[in-house]
Enzyme design. Structure first.
Site, PDB file in Angstrom:
ATOM      1  N   TRP A 163       0.830  -1.211   0.000  1.00 43.40           N
ATOM      2  CA  TRP A 163       0.000   0.000   0.000  1.00 43.40           C
ATOM      3  C   TRP A 163       0.860   1.254   0.000  1.00 43.40           C
ATOM      4  O   TRP A 163       0.508   2.262  -0.645  1.00 43.40           O
ATOM      5  CB  TRP A 163      -0.959  -0.039   1.180  1.00 43.40           C
ATOM      6  CG  TRP A 163      -1.770  -1.296   1.182  1.00 43.40           C
ATOM      7  CD1 TRP A 163      -1.760  -2.288   2.117  1.00 43.40           C
ATOM      8  CD2 TRP A 163      -2.670  -1.745   0.150  1.00 43.40           C
ATOM      9  NE1 TRP A 163      -2.589  -3.316   1.749  1.00 43.40           N
ATOM     10  CE2 TRP A 163      -3.162  -3.011   0.552  1.00 43.40           C
ATOM     11  CE3 TRP A 163      -3.091  -1.201  -1.060  1.00 43.40           C
ATOM     12  CZ2 TRP A 163      -4.067  -3.729  -0.225  1.00 43.40           C
ATOM     13  CZ3 TRP A 163      -3.984  -1.922  -1.842  1.00 43.40           C
ATOM     14  CH2 TRP A 163      -4.458  -3.166  -1.424  1.00 43.40           C
TER      15      TRP A 163
ATOM     16  N   ASP B  53      -1.090   7.088   6.100  1.00 43.21           N
ATOM     17  CA  ASP B  53      -2.179   6.151   5.838  1.00 43.21           C
ATOM     18  C   ASP B  53      -2.288   5.267   7.076  1.00 43.21           C
ATOM     19  O   ASP B  53      -1.446   4.406   7.309  1.00 43.21           O
ATOM     20  CB  ASP B  53      -1.867   5.313   4.597  1.00 43.21           C
ATOM     21  CG  ASP B  53      -2.871   4.189   4.366  1.00 43.21           C
ATOM     22  OD1 ASP B  53      -3.879   4.109   5.111  1.00 43.21           O
ATOM     23  OD2 ASP B  53      -2.642   3.386   3.440  1.00 43.21           O
TER      24      ASP B  53
ATOM     25  N   LYS C 260     -11.417  -1.607   9.097  1.00 40.44           N
ATOM     26  CA  LYS C 260     -10.598  -2.396  10.012  1.00 40.44           C
ATOM     27  C   LYS C 260     -11.031  -2.144  11.462  1.00 40.44           C
ATOM     28  O   LYS C 260     -11.511  -3.049  12.129  1.00 40.44           O
ATOM     29  CB  LYS C 260      -9.120  -2.037   9.862  1.00 40.44           C
ATOM     30  CG  LYS C 260      -8.632  -1.840   8.438  1.00 40.44           C
ATOM     31  CD  LYS C 260      -8.453  -3.113   7.668  1.00 40.44           C
ATOM     32  CE  LYS C 260      -7.743  -2.834   6.354  1.00 40.44           C
ATOM     33  NZ  LYS C 260      -7.484  -4.047   5.565  1.00 40.44           N
TER      34      LYS C 260
END
Length: 363
Positions: A104, A175, A199
């Site tokens: 990511w 992030d 999450k």
């Protein structure tokens, strides 16, 4: 189909607290005595304005967000923020530095390079298959960098920063999708934070973006409306119809966090769960962890067994025993257990007991 809740170790969308699921279920046919279901109310209505105001206030309290920072509820996930953050913060030709600790983080850099060819990965653990996060002495931030970007937790490889990385005087962009509200996070030390909700915050389809005054000052004129932080702040996250359902679930999830000790309660809970599982992994040479000890994630624990055949057997038998989501990502293989806020310590104890039994039978 099971008639009970299984132990859900999926990496995301992930487990929600059962009490939140039940609260949402009750709101579906008739929300707050409006005569309309939760999925039917207008985003311009007073009841929904109360929801988004409550969600904002709860996030501000749980994360200790400074009063002059703005909180947005957007769509498109962290993947959109890879581009949107650079679009708002970076000009063509300017420098921006990225710490590349996994898939990511790499994607974030690739999107930033569409804005400026001078976006650069200043540290990259690809050669080591992303087993580490860097120490502060492992990288040098360029003098003219507009900001330093990092990914707080790497779901695929199971690595995580245990402290805020040194920015050497530059604004930090993070992030925080996979560990926000579950580990220490100094919001005031960051210029921008974004996080997909699926999450620790709620369901998929909502992205939280925390915007500092510095970040707002960087937004150029003339951006596409949906990608303009300043416009989204002005419109209160409702330039267009937001994910009303997802924001409600996020609000209820944050209410559950507050009722269970807030962020500090989650930190203690997650430290306990990760400690239980890592203790078992370190007990026996039958298991081999992927992440280096100093970089291990509390949220996503990754490990291997002696053979791929044993790994397949482990996942199959675990599922039969009521544990879902343990197959590792194809980039790493092996096993991955995601231990987000809603995962109960009892579920981790069930997993550890299963691991000990599996080793006795197959080791």
């Amino acid at each position: 189909m099971p008639d009970h809740r299984i132990h859900n170790f999926n990496a995301g969308p992930a487990a929600l607290p059962l009490s939140v699921v039940e609260e949402v279920q009750a709101a579906l046919p008739n929300f707050q005595n409006t005569g309309m279901g939760l999925l039917e109310i207008s985003h311009r209505s007073k009841p929904f304005q109360g929801v988004i105001d409550s969600a904002t206030a709860r996030l501000r309290r749980v994360l200790d967000v400074p009063a002059d920072y703005q909180i947005l509820f957007l769509q498109g996930g962290a993947s959109l923020q890879f581009y949107m953050s650079a679009l708002n913060l970076l000009r063509a030709g300017e420098e921006a530095d990225y710490l590349v600790t996994g898939t990511w983080a790499k994607k974030a850099l690739q999107e930033a390079q569409k804005i400026s060819v001078n976006a650069k990965g200043i540290w990259d653990d690809k050669a080591n298959n992303y087993k580490n996060v860097p120490g502060d002495a492992d990288y040098t931030v360029r003098e003219n960098a507009a900001y330093l970007h990092y990914t707080t937790n790497n779901t695929i490889f199971g690595t995580e920063y245990r402290r805020t990385p040194a920015a050497y005087g530059k604004p930090l962009v993070a992030d925080a999708s996979s560990d926000i509200a579950g580990v220490p996070l100094d919001v005031a030390a960051h210029g921008l934070i974004y996080a997909g909700a699926q999450k620790n915050l709620g369901p998929s389809g909502v992205t939280v973006v925390i915007v500092s005054p510095w970040a707002l000052s960087r937004v150029p004129a003339g951006l596409p409306a949906m990608l303009d932080y300043a416009l989204q702040v002005k419109e209160g996250s409702m330039y267009n119809t937001p994910n009303t359902f997802g924001i409600y679930v996020l609000d209820r999830t944050m209410a559950w966090v507050e009722a269970n000790g807030g962020r500090e309660g989650m930190i203690a809970r997650n430290a306990e769960k990760a400690g239980l599982l890592y203790a078992e992994l370190d007990r026996s040479a039958f298991w081999t962890t992927h992440a280096a000890p100093g970089s291990r994630s509390w949220m996503n624990v990754t490990w291997r067994l002696p053979t791929e055949a044993l790994e397949e057997q482990f996942v199959k038998e675990a599922k039969a025993a009521g544990m879902e989501g343990l197959k590792g990502h194809r980039s790493v293989g092996g096993i991955r257990a995601s231990l987000y806020n809603a995962i109960e310590p009892a579920s981790v104890r069930v997993l550890v007991d299963f691991m000990q039994d599996f080793e006795r039978r197959a080791g």
